[in-house]
Design a protein around this motif. Structure first.
Motif, PDB file in Angstrom:
ATOM      1  N   ARG A   1     110.265  26.873  47.536  1.00  0.00           N
ATOM      2  CA  ARG A   1     109.017  26.069  47.428  1.00  0.00           C
ATOM      3  C   ARG A   1     108.237  26.504  46.423  1.00  0.00           C
ATOM      4  O   ARG A   1     108.395  27.882  46.024  1.00  0.00           O
TER       5      ARG A   1
ATOM      6  N   HIS B   1     102.821  25.314  58.129  1.00  0.00           N
ATOM      7  CA  HIS B   1     103.695  25.337  56.809  1.00  0.00           C
ATOM      8  C   HIS B   1     102.897  25.098  55.225  1.00  0.00           C
ATOM      9  O   HIS B   1     102.149  24.039  55.359  1.00  0.00           O
ATOM     10  N   GLY B   2     103.354  25.690  54.494  1.00  0.00           N
ATOM     11  CA  GLY B   2     102.367  25.760  53.447  1.00  0.00           C
ATOM     12  C   GLY B   2     101.071  26.400  53.046  1.00  0.00           C
ATOM     13  O   GLY B   2     100.331  26.008  52.328  1.00  0.00           O
TER      14      GLY B   2
ATOM     15  N   GLN C   1      95.854  25.193  52.467  1.00  0.00           N
ATOM     16  CA  GLN C   1      97.143  24.839  52.758  1.00  0.00           C
ATOM     17  C   GLN C   1      97.438  23.727  51.783  1.00  0.00           C
ATOM     18  O   GLN C   1      96.716  22.981  51.361  1.00  0.00           O
ATOM     19  N   LEU C   2      98.692  23.904  51.256  1.00  0.00           N
ATOM     20  CA  LEU C   2      99.276  22.713  50.309  1.00  0.00           C
ATOM     21  C   LEU C   2     100.189  21.830  50.761  1.00  0.00           C
ATOM     22  O   LEU C   2     100.889  22.015  51.636  1.00  0.00           O
ATOM     23  N   LYS C   3      99.741  20.582  50.483  1.00  0.00           N
ATOM     24  CA  LYS C   3     100.829  19.447  50.857  1.00  0.00           C
ATOM     25  C   LYS C   3     101.158  18.541  49.775  1.00  0.00           C
ATOM     26  O   LYS C   3     100.182  17.857  49.177  1.00  0.00           O
TER      27      LYS C   3
ATOM     28  N   LEU D   1     102.072  14.930  48.703  1.00  0.00           N
ATOM     29  CA  LEU D   1     101.629  13.685  49.426  1.00  0.00           C
ATOM     30  C   LEU D   1     102.765  12.614  48.754  1.00  0.00           C
ATOM     31  O   LEU D   1     103.075  11.709  49.475  1.00  0.00           O
TER      32      LEU D   1
END
Length: 63
Positions: free
Chosen positions: A4, A28-29, A41-43, A45
């Motif tokens: 990642r 997660h992230g 937090q990273l997500k 989209l």
């Protein structure tokens, strides 16, 4: 499976002293900044439906 991507700097203070969050409630992230003591937090989209169109000056402009 590829690794990642990691953030290069904190979105709050701009410092580069980041570590993956080990707190189970973070999910997660999640990342922690040692400089400002914030967690974020990273997500991902998804991809945008619109593409890029080349402008007259040779640069890329979003349409």
């Amino acid at each position: 499976m590829s690794e990642r991507a990691a953030p290069f700097y904190c979105p709050y203070c701009g410092d580069e002293d980041l570590r993956p969050s080990e707190a189970p409630e973070s999910g997660h992230g999640a990342w922690e900044c040692a400089a400002c003591n914030r967690a974020f937090q990273l997500k991902f989209l998804g991809l945008l439906a619109r593409g890029l169109e080349r402008a007259d000056d040779g640069g890329d402009d979003r349409i």
